[in-house]
Scaffold this active site. Structure first.
Site, mmCIF file in Angstrom:
data_model
loop_
_atom_site.group_PDB
_atom_site.id
_atom_site.type_symbol
_atom_site.label_atom_id
_atom_site.label_comp_id
_atom_site.label_asym_id
_atom_site.label_seq_id
_atom_site.Cartn_x
_atom_site.Cartn_y
_atom_site.Cartn_z
ATOM 1 N N HIS A 1 -10.144 -5.430 -3.407
ATOM 2 C CA HIS A 1 -8.836 -5.633 -2.781
ATOM 3 C C HIS A 1 -9.024 -5.958 -1.307
ATOM 4 C CE1 HIS A 1 -9.870 -1.334 -2.605
ATOM 5 N NE2 HIS A 1 -9.248 -1.291 -1.444
ATOM 6 N N GLY B 1 -15.817 2.786 3.222
ATOM 7 C CA GLY B 1 -14.467 3.315 3.081
ATOM 8 C C GLY B 1 -13.717 2.845 1.863
ATOM 9 N N GLN B 2 -14.402 2.184 0.912
ATOM 10 C CA GLN B 2 -13.703 1.755 -0.309
ATOM 11 C C GLN B 2 -13.470 2.962 -1.203
ATOM 12 O OE1 GLN B 2 -15.683 -1.242 -2.706
ATOM 13 N NE2 GLN B 2 -13.856 -1.584 -3.960
ATOM 14 N N SER B 3 -12.210 3.229 -1.495
ATOM 15 C CA SER B 3 -11.878 4.384 -2.344
ATOM 16 C C SER B 3 -11.417 3.969 -3.734
ATOM 17 C CB SER B 3 -10.802 5.239 -1.668
ATOM 18 O OG SER B 3 -9.620 4.487 -1.470
ATOM 19 N N ASN C 1 -12.818 -3.289 2.560
ATOM 20 C CA ASN C 1 -13.815 -2.223 2.551
ATOM 21 C C ASN C 1 -14.646 -2.394 1.278
ATOM 22 O OD1 ASN C 1 -12.640 -1.111 4.890
ATOM 23 N ND2 ASN C 1 -11.127 -0.005 3.665
ATOM 24 N N ASP D 1 0.852 -1.191 0.000
ATOM 25 C CA ASP D 1 0.000 0.000 0.000
ATOM 26 C C ASP D 1 0.888 1.242 0.000
ATOM 27 O OD1 ASP D 1 -3.219 0.516 1.024
ATOM 28 O OD2 ASP D 1 -1.793 2.190 1.100
ATOM 29 N N HIS E 1 -6.971 -5.675 2.212
ATOM 30 C CA HIS E 1 -5.826 -5.134 2.934
ATOM 31 C C HIS E 1 -5.297 -6.253 3.831
ATOM 32 C CE1 HIS E 1 -6.840 -0.753 2.249
ATOM 33 N NE2 HIS E 1 -8.025 -1.292 2.039
HETATM 34 P P1 5GP Z 1 -9.652 1.406 0.135
HETATM 35 O O1 5GP Z 1 -9.721 2.784 0.726
HETATM 36 O O2 5GP Z 1 -10.328 1.367 -1.224
HETATM 37 O O3 5GP Z 1 -10.106 0.308 1.036
HETATM 38 O O4 5GP Z 1 -8.115 1.103 -0.101
HETATM 39 C C1 5GP Z 1 -7.399 1.659 -1.158
HETATM 40 C C2 5GP Z 1 -5.951 1.637 -0.759
HETATM 41 O O5 5GP Z 1 -5.193 1.899 -1.923
HETATM 42 C C3 5GP Z 1 -5.579 2.697 0.278
HETATM 43 O O6 5GP Z 1 -5.064 2.059 1.441
HETATM 44 C C4 5GP Z 1 -4.527 3.532 -0.434
HETATM 45 O O7 5GP Z 1 -3.477 3.922 0.423
HETATM 46 C C5 5GP Z 1 -4.055 2.622 -1.542
HETATM 47 N N1 5GP Z 1 -3.586 3.304 -2.738
HETATM 48 C C6 5GP Z 1 -4.189 4.356 -3.353
HETATM 49 N N2 5GP Z 1 -3.499 4.711 -4.443
HETATM 50 C C7 5GP Z 1 -2.434 3.859 -4.520
HETATM 51 C C8 5GP Z 1 -1.346 3.721 -5.444
HETATM 52 O O8 5GP Z 1 -1.220 4.450 -6.436
HETATM 53 N N3 5GP Z 1 -0.445 2.747 -5.199
HETATM 54 C C9 5GP Z 1 -0.553 1.911 -4.112
HETATM 55 N N4 5GP Z 1 0.403 0.986 -3.964
HETATM 56 N N5 5GP Z 1 -1.573 2.010 -3.231
HETATM 57 C C10 5GP Z 1 -2.487 2.972 -3.427
#
Ligand code: 5GP
Ligand code: ZN
Length: 112
Positions: A98, A91-93, A85, A29, A100
């Protein structure tokens, strides 16, 4: 719009990939929330756990069964947290499924 994690899987966006095969990829991450923070993704685009179908069973089983291998590789076999998420309100962005994989510190419960 291009999917960031599809780009990482294809090697068109930079990432520290720690494991990859024909079906899944694990990479670090970019904003780690623990000493070990990996993202485990299917190589094929699936938006979230909420989009899984019966035909994805082998793929998702393959992903989960790699956990002990990755945990051993990252020296967190003694304890780790797996989080998916799912949906904006959870909280899924990034809208590519994926997990974690977090480890290397003590975690509290419940999550925020
Ligand atoms: P979410 O918020 O969707 O559960 O998790 C997305 C994750 O992707 C976040 O923890 C964020 O730090 C990670 N992330 C976002 N952009 C990038 C990127 O360009 N490269 C990597 N390796 N991780 C990323
Ligand atoms: Zn994608």
């Amino acid at each position: 719009m291009k999917c960031l994690f599809c780009e990482i899987v294809a090697g068109r966006a930079p990432a520290q990939i720690v494991y990859q095969d024909e079906r899944i990829t694990a990479f670090r991450d970019a904003n780690p929330r623990a000493p070990v923070h990996l993202l485990l993704v299917p190589n094929r685009h699936i938006a979230s756990c909420g989009e899984l179908e019966a035909g994805d069973a082998d793929l998702m089983g393959h992903l989960l069964i790699k956990l002990p291998h990755l945990a051993a590789q990252e020296n967190i076999a003694g304890g780790f947290r797996l989080v998916a998420n799912t949906g904006r309100s959870a909280g899924q962005s990034v809208l590519h499924l994926h997990f974690h994989l977090l480890g290397g510190r003590v975690f509290s419960w419940p999550p925020g």
